[in-house]
Design a protein around this motif. Sequence first.
Motif, PDB file in Angstrom:
ATOM      1  N   GLN A 185      -6.656   7.504   4.365  1.00 17.92           N
ATOM      2  CA  GLN A 185      -6.988   8.667   3.330  1.00 17.92           C
ATOM      3  C   GLN A 185      -7.252  10.015   4.197  1.00 17.92           C
ATOM      4  OE1 GLN A 185     -10.581   7.211   1.679  1.00 17.92           O
ATOM      5  NE2 GLN A 185     -11.690   6.534   3.335  1.00 17.92           N
TER       6      GLN A 185
ATOM      7  N   ILE B  64      -7.595  -1.190  -1.677  1.00 20.29           N
ATOM      8  CA  ILE B  64      -7.196  -0.315  -0.511  1.00 20.29           C
ATOM      9  C   ILE B  64      -6.572  -1.174   0.590  1.00 20.29           C
ATOM     10  CG2 ILE B  64      -8.850   1.367  -1.127  1.00 20.29           C
ATOM     11  CD1 ILE B  64     -11.004  -0.002   0.757  1.00 20.29           C
TER      12      ILE B  64
ATOM     13  N   GLU C 235      -5.934   5.235   1.035  1.00 16.94           N
ATOM     14  CA  GLU C 235      -6.144   5.804  -0.203  1.00 16.94           C
ATOM     15  C   GLU C 235      -6.146   4.631  -1.316  1.00 16.94           C
ATOM     16  OE1 GLU C 235      -4.811   9.699  -1.900  1.00 16.94           O
ATOM     17  OE2 GLU C 235      -3.744   9.843   0.102  1.00 16.94           O
ATOM     18  N   PRO C 236      -6.951   4.842  -2.349  1.00 15.87           N
ATOM     19  CA  PRO C 236      -6.721   3.589  -3.283  1.00 15.87           C
ATOM     20  C   PRO C 236      -5.352   3.714  -3.910  1.00 15.87           C
ATOM     21  CG  PRO C 236      -8.753   4.879  -3.799  1.00 15.87           C
ATOM     22  CD  PRO C 236      -7.931   5.738  -2.775  1.00 15.87           C
TER      23      PRO C 236
ATOM     24  N   THR D  50       0.847  -1.316   0.018  1.00 11.09           N
ATOM     25  CA  THR D  50       0.042   0.022  -0.115  1.00 11.09           C
ATOM     26  C   THR D  50       0.894   1.300  -0.013  1.00 11.09           C
ATOM     27  OG1 THR D  50      -1.608  -1.165   1.303  1.00 11.09           O
ATOM     28  CG2 THR D  50      -1.831   1.370   1.163  1.00 11.09           C
TER      29      THR D  50
END
Length: 361
Positions: free
Chosen positions: A168, A271, A180-181, A96
């Motif tokens: 996020q 995510i 966040e994506p 991530t």
Amino acid sequence: MIPNLHPRHPLVVAAAALVLSACVGLALAALAGSGPAAVVDALVDGTLGSPFAIGTSLNNAALLMLVAAGFTIAYRAGLVNVGGEGQLCLGGIAATAVGVSLPERWPLAVGLPLTLGAAVLAGALWAGVAAWLRVRRGTSEIITTLLLNFVGVALVVLMVQEPALLRQPVTSSETLPQSEPLAAAAHLPLLGLAKNPATIAIVLAVVAMVIVGTMLRSSATGLRLRAIGLSPTAAARLGVPVDRTGAQALCAAGGFAGLAGGLLVASAPFILVDGFSSGFGFAGLVVGLLARGSMAAVAAVSLLFGLLVSGGINLQLEAGVPASTVTVVQSVLIITIAAAAWWTTARPAIPAVPTRQEVPA
């Protein structure tokens, strides 16, 4: 030619365990008010009834294969890696951190290897903590990897709760605690099958299993791992670096689990969120134990568990049976096979033949 299967044969024991587990599951479903026909229909529909169900099952099986393949490497060296869940979590965190930092215009051929490579490295380093403690302090890897699971899960919670880390941006009180994506360059591609969410994770898992199986069976590294697992003292006398090889095996197990975590966050919805691991680390440990070192068995058991995970959701929706019933069935299957392990390996006692005593003249 049909093989002569005796009661101690592993296939016979596995079949008996499946039958017993199925009976337990049907009994629990009956207590919930659902008939056998409704349960079977719901389970089949949730596992093989649609392209979506098949794809979901394949994705689940891929994650289990990777964790179990890594477990098998360490197990061959006489080590038990109980830390798949924590290593998977660290892999997801690292993937991530890299995935949300990638520029949107980067190509997939660059972004995805970087993301998954970070996951592998994070999982290996997390397992390396247990490996270092074993080599330098003599601490059991079972205890350290088990305890590191809780730290890994807690780190995921920390990462998605703190805005200064991976959470996020908080725009309102309803903003969910998640990352966040990931950038598009870190998204795992689909296989391209119609209405099927299966990703290339299953391809990566199968390739990894073939490589691991070949390495364990037909390479000098596999021979060294087997020698250490059988007798570390004898292996050391033959010049095998026992500590270094064992540490590398444990780190490799962590790397495979970390890769599984990277694949999870690189798949939809792209995510990191609390509970994203869904217990795949622990389930992969069970798959590795049941497979008993066979890569073919790893694939078969992973596929079975992957189908059960997907079918459990549909079981609750269509038949009204709690999804936890599948967990109970899995547990019964595990306990049955574990309890019968001695039956497949123990040899029947051979009565001693009395020796004829000489009669004095």
